[in-house]
Motif scaffolding. Structure first.
Motif, PDB file in Angstrom:
ATOM      1  N   GLU A  65      -7.491  -4.511   2.587  1.00 57.11           N
ATOM      2  CA  GLU A  65      -6.401  -4.684   1.622  1.00 57.11           C
ATOM      3  C   GLU A  65      -5.208  -5.387   2.274  1.00 57.11           C
ATOM      4  N   VAL A  77      -8.346   0.070   3.888  1.00 56.88           N
ATOM      5  CA  VAL A  77      -6.930  -0.279   3.996  1.00 56.88           C
ATOM      6  C   VAL A  77      -6.749  -1.604   4.741  1.00 56.88           C
ATOM      7  N   CYS A  84       5.657   0.195   0.422  1.00 58.34           N
ATOM      8  CA  CYS A  84       5.026   0.723   1.616  1.00 58.34           C
ATOM      9  C   CYS A  84       6.040   1.653   2.275  1.00 58.34           C
ATOM     10  N   ILE A 100       0.869  -1.176   0.000  1.00 60.74           N
ATOM     11  CA  ILE A 100       0.000   0.000   0.000  1.00 60.74           C
ATOM     12  C   ILE A 100       0.905   1.225   0.000  1.00 60.74           C
TER      13      ILE A 100
END
Length: 120
Positions: free
Chosen positions: A42, A39, A61, A10
């Protein structure tokens, strides 16, 4: 053999999407804020893909203090980074990090968590 596995992560700006949309006054970049998505769902998906052996690394990330300067959004980025570190370590996978203007804090977090496999 013969298989190309992705890295899943992410992006730091996306990690803070819910905070940015709840507080639009904190977004002053020259482009639209990232779209809102769940989030945590995910991260659960990334964890499941790692468990299934379908991922080569966790990332990108990290932390972005170039576009994100509000503490609420920074805290959310850190929370997401910590969860993704947990996923990577659980599955013995490397992290691919994207960090801007937050290198020292990112290193502190990695050291605190005992991360040994990471690439910036």
């Amino acid at each position: 053999p013969g298989v190309c596995l992705p890295a899943l992560g992410i992006y730091p700006l996306d990690a803070a999407c819910s905070v940015i949309h709840r507080h639009p006054e904190i977004w002053d970049a020259e482009f639209d804020p990232p779209p809102v998505f769940n989030v945590d769902e995910e991260i659960d998906y990334i964890d499941a893909m790692c468990a299934a052996g379908r991922v080569a690394a966790v990332g990108e990330c990290g932390l972005d203090r170039f576009y994100v300067t509000d503490q609420r959004a920074l805290d959310e980025q850190e929370r997401v980074l910590l969860r993704l570190i947990e996923v990577a370590m659980k599955h013995d996978l490397p992290l691919i990090l994207h960090t801007r203007k937050a290198e020292a804090r990112t290193l502190e977090i990695l050291q605190h968590c005992g991360v040994e496999k990471a690439d910036f």
